[in-house]
Design a protein around this motif. Structure first.
Motif, PDB file in Angstrom:
ATOM      1  N   THR A 152      77.925  45.510 -18.164  1.00 13.49           N
ATOM      2  CA  THR A 152      77.390  45.038 -16.409  1.00 13.49           C
ATOM      3  C   THR A 152      78.675  43.435 -16.267  1.00 13.49           C
ATOM      4  N   TRP A 153      79.535  43.418 -15.345  1.00 11.10           N
ATOM      5  CA  TRP A 153      79.983  41.831 -15.113  1.00 11.10           C
ATOM      6  C   TRP A 153      79.638  41.393 -13.290  1.00 11.10           C
ATOM      7  N   ILE A 154      78.788  40.027 -13.963  1.00  7.07           N
ATOM      8  CA  ILE A 154      78.002  39.651 -12.574  1.00  7.07           C
ATOM      9  C   ILE A 154      79.162  38.669 -11.787  1.00  7.07           C
ATOM     10  N   SER A 155      79.957  39.311 -10.603  1.00  6.72           N
ATOM     11  CA  SER A 155      80.768  38.879 -10.404  1.00  6.72           C
ATOM     12  C   SER A 155      80.394  38.352  -8.718  1.00  6.72           C
ATOM     13  N   SER A 156      81.778  37.507  -8.836  1.00  9.69           N
ATOM     14  CA  SER A 156      81.789  36.865  -7.127  1.00  9.69           C
ATOM     15  C   SER A 156      83.879  37.356  -7.067  1.00  9.69           C
ATOM     16  N   GLY A 157      83.573  38.040  -5.731  1.00  9.84           N
ATOM     17  CA  GLY A 157      85.204  37.953  -5.811  1.00  9.84           C
ATOM     18  C   GLY A 157      85.757  37.144  -3.483  1.00  9.84           C
ATOM     19  N   GLU A 158      87.010  38.063  -3.998  1.00 11.70           N
ATOM     20  CA  GLU A 158      87.646  37.049  -2.779  1.00 11.70           C
ATOM     21  C   GLU A 158      89.152  37.947  -2.199  1.00 11.70           C
ATOM     22  N   THR A 159      88.852  38.237  -0.739  1.00 13.42           N
ATOM     23  CA  THR A 159      90.009  38.889  -0.914  1.00 13.42           C
ATOM     24  C   THR A 159      90.642  38.305   1.001  1.00 13.42           C
ATOM     25  N   ARG A 160      91.838  37.336   0.550  1.00 14.37           N
ATOM     26  CA  ARG A 160      92.910  37.086   1.568  1.00 14.37           C
ATOM     27  C   ARG A 160      93.517  36.880   1.821  1.00 14.37           C
ATOM     28  N   TRP A 161      94.161  37.270   3.342  1.00 18.04           N
ATOM     29  CA  TRP A 161      95.467  37.864   3.567  1.00 18.04           C
ATOM     30  C   TRP A 161      95.773  37.377   4.922  1.00 18.04           C
ATOM     31  N   ALA A 162      97.163  36.531   5.104  1.00 18.08           N
ATOM     32  CA  ALA A 162      97.916  36.170   6.667  1.00 18.08           C
ATOM     33  C   ALA A 162      98.550  36.932   6.816  1.00 18.08           C
ATOM     34  N   HIS A 163      99.268  37.206   8.245  1.00 16.29           N
ATOM     35  CA  HIS A 163     100.726  37.885   8.883  1.00 16.29           C
ATOM     36  C   HIS A 163     100.815  37.024   9.584  1.00 16.29           C
ATOM     37  N   ASN A 164     102.485  37.317  10.151  1.00 18.17           N
ATOM     38  CA  ASN A 164     103.118  36.286  11.532  1.00 18.17           C
ATOM     39  C   ASN A 164     103.543  37.149  11.740  1.00 18.17           C
ATOM     40  N   ALA A 165     103.401  37.500  13.062  1.00 16.44           N
ATOM     41  CA  ALA A 165     103.255  37.732  14.699  1.00 16.44           C
ATOM     42  C   ALA A 165     104.375  37.145  15.294  1.00 16.44           C
ATOM     43  N   SER A 166     104.790  35.716  14.896  1.00 13.73           N
ATOM     44  CA  SER A 166     105.227  34.916  16.018  1.00 13.73           C
ATOM     45  C   SER A 166     106.774  35.139  16.422  1.00 13.73           C
ATOM     46  N   GLY A 167     106.954  36.125  15.869  1.00 13.63           N
ATOM     47  CA  GLY A 167     108.150  36.160  16.339  1.00 13.63           C
ATOM     48  C   GLY A 167     108.496  37.552  17.329  1.00 13.63           C
ATOM     49  N   SER A 168     107.095  38.106  17.472  1.00 17.42           N
ATOM     50  CA  SER A 168     106.622  38.688  19.157  1.00 17.42           C
ATOM     51  C   SER A 168     106.271  38.009  20.545  1.00 17.42           C
ATOM     52  N   SER A 169     105.817  36.632  20.054  1.00 16.98           N
ATOM     53  CA  SER A 169     105.615  35.760  21.266  1.00 16.98           C
ATOM     54  C   SER A 169     105.629  34.021  21.082  1.00 16.98           C
ATOM     55  N   ALA A 170     106.623  33.784  21.651  1.00 19.18           N
ATOM     56  CA  ALA A 170     106.162  32.062  21.442  1.00 19.18           C
ATOM     57  C   ALA A 170     104.869  31.349  21.575  1.00 19.18           C
ATOM     58  N   LEU A 171     103.897  31.747  22.127  1.00 20.31           N
ATOM     59  CA  LEU A 171     103.077  31.803  22.487  1.00 20.31           C
ATOM     60  C   LEU A 171     102.263  31.631  21.021  1.00 20.31           C
ATOM     61  N   LEU A 172     102.453  32.749  20.001  1.00 29.79           N
ATOM     62  CA  LEU A 172     101.494  32.540  18.868  1.00 29.79           C
ATOM     63  C   LEU A 172     102.389  31.797  17.224  1.00 29.79           C
ATOM     64  N   GLY A 173     100.879  31.858  16.949  1.00 26.33           N
ATOM     65  CA  GLY A 173     101.517  30.400  14.939  1.00 26.33           C
ATOM     66  C   GLY A 173     101.937  31.414  14.565  1.00 26.33           C
ATOM     67  N   ASN A 174     102.312  30.831  13.453  1.00 24.63           N
ATOM     68  CA  ASN A 174     102.436  30.947  12.230  1.00 24.63           C
ATOM     69  C   ASN A 174     101.736  30.123  10.828  1.00 24.63           C
ATOM     70  N   PRO A 175     101.134  31.115  10.825  1.00 27.66           N
ATOM     71  CA  PRO A 175     100.692  32.527  10.837  1.00 27.66           C
ATOM     72  C   PRO A 175      99.564  32.974  12.327  1.00 27.66           C
ATOM     73  N   THR A 176      99.947  34.118  12.391  1.00 27.42           N
ATOM     74  CA  THR A 176      99.460  34.523  13.577  1.00 27.42           C
ATOM     75  C   THR A 176      97.638  34.352  13.641  1.00 27.42           C
ATOM     76  N   SER A 177      97.208  34.620  12.237  1.00 30.67           N
ATOM     77  CA  SER A 177      95.896  35.658  11.933  1.00 30.67           C
ATOM     78  C   SER A 177      95.310  35.206  10.463  1.00 30.67           C
ATOM     79  N   LYS A 178      94.677  34.825   9.990  1.00 33.17           N
ATOM     80  CA  LYS A 178      94.307  34.814   8.389  1.00 33.17           C
ATOM     81  C   LYS A 178      92.756  35.152   8.275  1.00 33.17           C
ATOM     82  N   LEU A 179      92.667  35.955   7.198  1.00 29.94           N
ATOM     83  CA  LEU A 179      91.243  35.985   7.317  1.00 29.94           C
ATOM     84  C   LEU A 179      90.829  36.182   5.521  1.00 29.94           C
ATOM     85  N   ILE A 180      89.628  35.826   5.751  1.00 31.77           N
ATOM     86  CA  ILE A 180      89.181  35.772   4.418  1.00 31.77           C
ATOM     87  C   ILE A 180      88.208  36.066   3.897  1.00 31.77           C
TER      88      ILE A 180
END
Length: 337
Positions: free
Chosen positions: A44-72
């Motif tokens: 057995t492996w008694i574990s904890s984990g994490e996946t995180r990702w982020a993207h940059n869509a600011s090139g499509s609109s000056a209103l959006l930040g960089n990163p545009t979204s980040k999920l953990i």
């Protein structure tokens, strides 16, 4: 007759010397024999984990930040059931198959969205409960023994192979943690804003997001085992993943402006590493128990994020971050025959 006996005495001595030199001792014969040895393990492996990702869509609109979204995505209490079979042919070469499965334990998803007006700080933060779903992995290796330590204390093996690692998270409910003035006031089009400070939470009985990630990786590494006493030893392995291909599907079930299979997709190329350390104790001959610690880490070097809206064409933007890690204690039992 006397002459024959006298003449054959040195012959017999010579023959004995030849046989002693030509026929290896029992240990050497065993070492060179092509016999098959099988090692079966369950653990057995008694574990904890994490996946995180982020993207940059600011090139499509000056209103959006960089990163545009980040999920953990973070989970804990994910208990893996694991089976391993290793077949050694002769003194050097072996093949190994390792399988693991677990239901994802409880945890939390933190979703941050960014607008340029907030200067790199999240404009909206929400949290959801993780109550599933599942993880599965497969490691297939072939290898050879590179070194035996003196006095049969242990060995060093090298190997190469392939890893498939699948994880699926299900996040339930949505609790708004933060909504800035910019998030509540910046018009993103058609009078739509990013968030509403007075938004009511969505119950945690409602499925909000499903995230599925697959890693396909080449493996190369080394494994060592050393006996400190006749019953007790230590072991460890380091595996490098020099090339990993990642694919992810993210489905946002509460978004009617996005397709549902998936809402977002991601592909990328990266690398990673797996580390195991532990101790091994012999209960009876050929039967062992072991305990240890394990860490797996996969990291994207370059990737693309693509949205899949309803009634419009998909758009692709840089995936600026994606990584998955899992760590925790291991325990198991193995038998060799």
């Amino acid at each position: 007759m006397r002459f024959i006996r006298r003449a054959c005495a040195p012959c017999a001595i010579s023959a004995l010397i030849f046989l002693t030199w030509a026929i290896p001792p029992a240990d050497a014969q065993d070492t060179e024999s092509p016999r098959v040895k099988i090692d079966l393990a369950a653990g057995t492996w008694i574990s904890s984990g994490e996946t995180r990702w982020a993207h940059n869509a600011s090139g499509s609109s000056a209103l959006l930040g960089n990163p545009t979204s980040k999920l953990i995505y973070q989970d804990h209490g994910t208990n893996v059931a694991e089976l391993t079979a290793k077949v050694a042919v002769g003194p050097r070469f072996f093949a190994r198959l390792n399988l693991g499965y677990a239901g994802i334990g409880s945890g939390q998803l933190t979703d941050n969205d960014y607008l340029a007006a907030d200067g790199g700080n999240p404009s909206l933060t929400t949290q959801s409960d993780i109550n599933g779903n599942a993880m599965f992995y497969l490691n297939a290796d072939v290898g050879a023994r590179a070194m035996n330590f003196a006095n049969r204390r242990g060995w060093l093996e090298v190997f190469g192979g392939f890893q498939y690692w699948h994880q699926e998270y299900q996040a339930f409910g949505v609790q708004q943690v933060n909504c800035t003035n910019a998030g509540a006031s910046v018009d993103l089009g058609g009078g739509q804003t990013l968030c509403n400070p007075g938004a009511a939470p969505i119950p945690n009985s409602v499925l909000a997001i499903t995230n599925t990630t697959n890693w396909y990786s080449l493996r190369v590494g080394g494994q060592i085992e050393y006996q400190l006493t006749s019953r007790f030893g230590v072991q460890g392995s380091v595996t490098l993943l020099p090339v990993s291909i990642m694919e992810t599907k993210d489905t946002h079930h509460l978004r009617n402006d996005l397709q549902q299979n998936p809402s977002f997709s991601m592909v990328g190329i990266g690398m990673g590493a797996d580390v195991d350390v532990g101790a091994k104790f012999m209960i009876i001959r050929n039967l062992f128990v072991n305990v240890g610690y394990r860490l797996w880490w996969n990291y994207m070097i370059d990737g693309t994020w693509t949205n899949h809206p309803v009634g419009a064409s998909s758009e692709s933007f840089p995936l600026t971050q994606f990584q998955t890690y899992r760590q925790g204690l291991t325990a198991g039992i193995n038998y060799t025959f």
